[in-house]
Design a protein around this motif. Structure first.
Motif, short mmCIF file in Angstrom:
data_model
loop_
_atom_site.label_atom_id
_atom_site.label_comp_id
_atom_site.label_asym_id
_atom_site.label_seq_id
_atom_site.Cartn_x
_atom_site.Cartn_y
_atom_site.Cartn_z
N MET A 34 0.84 -1.20 0.00
CA MET A 34 0.00 0.00 0.00
C MET A 34 0.87 1.25 0.00
O MET A 34 1.98 1.25 0.56
CB MET A 34 -0.91 0.01 1.23
N GLY A 35 0.34 2.30 -0.59
CA GLY A 35 1.12 3.53 -0.64
C GLY A 35 0.25 4.76 -0.78
O GLY A 35 -0.96 4.67 -0.98
N TRP A 36 0.91 5.89 -0.64
CA TRP A 36 0.30 7.20 -0.84
C TRP A 36 1.10 7.97 -1.88
O TRP A 36 2.33 8.04 -1.81
CB TRP A 36 0.28 7.99 0.47
N PHE A 37 0.38 8.52 -2.84
CA PHE A 37 0.94 9.42 -3.83
C PHE A 37 0.30 10.79 -3.61
O PHE A 37 -0.74 10.92 -2.97
CB PHE A 37 0.61 8.95 -5.25
N ARG A 38 0.90 11.80 -4.21
CA ARG A 38 0.29 13.12 -4.20
C ARG A 38 0.55 13.82 -5.53
O ARG A 38 1.53 13.52 -6.21
CB ARG A 38 0.80 13.97 -3.05
N GLN A 39 -0.35 14.74 -5.84
CA GLN A 39 -0.22 15.50 -7.09
C GLN A 39 -0.66 16.92 -6.86
O GLN A 39 -1.78 17.18 -6.41
CB GLN A 39 -1.04 14.85 -8.20
N SER A 40 0.24 17.85 -7.18
CA SER A 40 -0.04 19.27 -7.11
C SER A 40 -0.35 19.77 -8.51
O SER A 40 0.08 19.17 -9.49
CB SER A 40 1.15 20.03 -6.53
N PRO A 41 -1.05 20.90 -8.64
CA PRO A 41 -1.36 21.45 -9.97
C PRO A 41 -0.09 21.65 -10.79
O PRO A 41 0.88 22.24 -10.32
CB PRO A 41 -2.05 22.77 -9.64
N GLY A 42 -0.10 21.15 -12.01
CA GLY A 42 1.03 21.32 -12.91
C GLY A 42 2.20 20.39 -12.66
O GLY A 42 3.22 20.48 -13.35
N LYS A 43 2.05 19.51 -11.70
CA LYS A 43 3.15 18.58 -11.38
C LYS A 43 2.70 17.14 -11.60
O LYS A 43 1.51 16.84 -11.60
CB LYS A 43 3.60 18.76 -9.94
N GLU A 44 3.69 16.26 -11.77
CA GLU A 44 3.39 14.85 -11.91
C GLU A 44 3.03 14.25 -10.55
O GLU A 44 3.45 14.75 -9.51
CB GLU A 44 4.60 14.13 -12.51
N ARG A 45 2.29 13.17 -10.62
CA ARG A 45 1.96 12.45 -9.40
C ARG A 45 3.22 11.79 -8.86
O ARG A 45 3.94 11.11 -9.60
CB ARG A 45 0.87 11.42 -9.68
N GLU A 46 3.49 11.99 -7.58
CA GLU A 46 4.71 11.47 -6.99
C GLU A 46 4.41 10.55 -5.81
O GLU A 46 3.44 10.76 -5.07
CB GLU A 46 5.63 12.61 -6.51
N LEU A 47 5.26 9.55 -5.65
CA LEU A 47 5.13 8.63 -4.53
C LEU A 47 5.61 9.30 -3.25
O LEU A 47 6.71 9.84 -3.20
CB LEU A 47 5.95 7.37 -4.80
N VAL A 48 4.79 9.25 -2.23
CA VAL A 48 5.11 9.86 -0.94
C VAL A 48 5.62 8.81 0.04
O VAL A 48 6.65 9.00 0.69
CB VAL A 48 3.87 10.56 -0.37
#
Length: 121
Positions: A34-48
């Motif tokens: 299991m994992g968490w990713f995040r995505q900010s406007p204009g950025k790629e989705r990144e693994l947290v």
């Protein structure tokens, strides 16, 4: 098939804390990494952060020492405790599950719909 539902996002001041939860249903939760990713406007989705059952957790360098991922296989839930939040942590946070040992964007089998975290400076 695994269904993932995130909760716990919201607005918090810089320096504050939030805990995200991701409830899973539909398949054997304990077999997934299991994992968490995040995505900010204009950025790629990144693994947290990511956590396989009975294994050590992994974190992005930007959150090490501030975020903690944990899982409760009895409750089919994975958590992300976020402390010392910064404005740069503002993003939509997505829960993810993979059948592979290592979490990666390409290897995700199931995604949640995301929960918004906004950190005000």
């Amino acid at each position: 098939q695994l269904q993932l539902v995130e909760s716990g996002g919201g607005l918090v001041q810089a320096g504050g804390s939030l805990r995200l939860s991701c409830a899973a249903s539909g398949d054997t939760f304990s077999t997934y990494t299991m994992g968490w990713f995040r995505q900010s406007p204009g950025k790629e989705r990144e693994l947290v952060a990511a956590r396989k059952r009975y294994s050590a957790s992994t974190y992005a360098d930007s959150v090490k020492g501030r975020f903690t991922i944990s899982r409760d296989d009895a409750k089919n839930t994975v958590y992300l405790q976020m402390n010392s939040l910064e404005a740069e942590d503002t993003a939509v946070y997505y829960c993810a599950a993979t059948r592979q040992v290592t979490m990666s964007h390409e290897g995700v089998n199931y995604w949640g719909k995301g929960t918004l975290v906004t950190v005000s400076s």
